[in-house]
Design a protein around this motif. Structure first.
Motif, PDB file in Angstrom:
ATOM      1  N   LEU A  29       0.838  -1.202   0.000  1.00  0.00           N
ATOM      2  CA  LEU A  29       0.000   0.000   0.000  1.00  0.00           C
ATOM      3  C   LEU A  29       0.871   1.251   0.000  1.00  0.00           C
ATOM      4  O   LEU A  29       1.151   1.802  -1.058  1.00  0.00           O
TER       5      LEU A  29
ATOM      6  N   VAL B 113     -12.406   3.261   5.041  1.00  0.00           N
ATOM      7  CA  VAL B 113     -12.013   1.999   4.422  1.00  0.00           C
ATOM      8  C   VAL B 113     -12.303   0.869   5.405  1.00  0.00           C
ATOM      9  O   VAL B 113     -11.905   0.943   6.569  1.00  0.00           O
TER      10      VAL B 113
ATOM     11  N   TRP C 105     -12.134  -3.352   5.802  1.00  0.00           N
ATOM     12  CA  TRP C 105     -11.705  -4.670   5.330  1.00  0.00           C
ATOM     13  C   TRP C 105     -12.499  -5.728   6.074  1.00  0.00           C
ATOM     14  O   TRP C 105     -12.625  -5.663   7.300  1.00  0.00           O
TER      15      TRP C 105
ATOM     16  N   GLN D 181     -14.355   1.223   0.327  1.00  0.00           N
ATOM     17  CA  GLN D 181     -14.021   2.604   0.664  1.00  0.00           C
ATOM     18  C   GLN D 181     -15.276   3.421   0.417  1.00  0.00           C
ATOM     19  O   GLN D 181     -15.709   3.588  -0.722  1.00  0.00           O
TER      20      GLN D 181
ATOM     21  N   ALA E 256      -9.573   6.036  -6.961  1.00  0.00           N
ATOM     22  CA  ALA E 256      -9.633   4.973  -5.955  1.00  0.00           C
ATOM     23  C   ALA E 256      -9.937   3.627  -6.609  1.00  0.00           C
ATOM     24  O   ALA E 256      -9.354   2.608  -6.260  1.00  0.00           O
TER      25      ALA E 256
ATOM     26  N   TRP F   3      -7.110   0.879  -6.023  1.00  0.00           N
ATOM     27  CA  TRP F   3      -7.312  -0.307  -5.196  1.00  0.00           C
ATOM     28  C   TRP F   3      -7.062  -1.586  -5.984  1.00  0.00           C
ATOM     29  O   TRP F   3      -6.595  -2.580  -5.432  1.00  0.00           O
TER      30      TRP F   3
END
Length: 136
Positions: free
Chosen positions: A38, A86, A88, A103, A117, A121
């Motif tokens: 990232l 964000v 996960w 997101q 984005a 991503w």
């Protein structure tokens, strides 16, 4: 049908990965691993921890909102006027893990950020898969 000013959109990416949740969790929460897929960071997996993600183009201000080891991680993602979250979600499957990233919080006037984005991503996920294939 026009979007109202308050309506927001999300970028969602879902992948099935041939790795256990514990392994993916490490890649999502260990700073040296986060840096590999990232950005450079000073992340700590603690509720309320404020951290930065740093890239050539600038920095993202973040704060941990929710954390449940090997299951869910959520943090704010603020950069260039974008206030987003964000999240996960890791769900064990027969031979691996269903990984979902959302997101949320793109306003109708943030089309460029939304597009960025979406492509960003995809790239981050590709990087993440490479890191996971390499670590034990």
């Amino acid at each position: 049908m026009s979007q109202s000013a308050t309506e927001t959109r999300s970028v969602v990416i879902e992948r099935e990965m041939p790795h256990p949740p514990e392994k993916i969790w490490r890649a999502l929460t260990q700073p040296h691993l986060i840096a590999e897929w990232l950005m450079n960071n000073d992340f700590k997996p603690d509720m309320g921890h404020r951290f930065n993600l740093r890239a050539d183009w600038g920095a993202v201000d973040c704060q941990v909102l929710a954390i449940e080891p090997n299951k869910t991680l959520s943090y704010t993602w603020a950069a260039y006027g974008l206030e987003s979250v964000v999240t996960w979600t890791l769900t064990p499957m027969g031979t691996g893990t269903h990984l979902r990233m959302e997101q949320a919080g793109f306003r109708a006037d943030q089309q460029q950020a939304y597009g960025g984005a979406k492509s960003g991503w995809q790239q981050f996920f590709g990087n993440l898969e490479q890191v996971l294939a390499r670590i034990d």
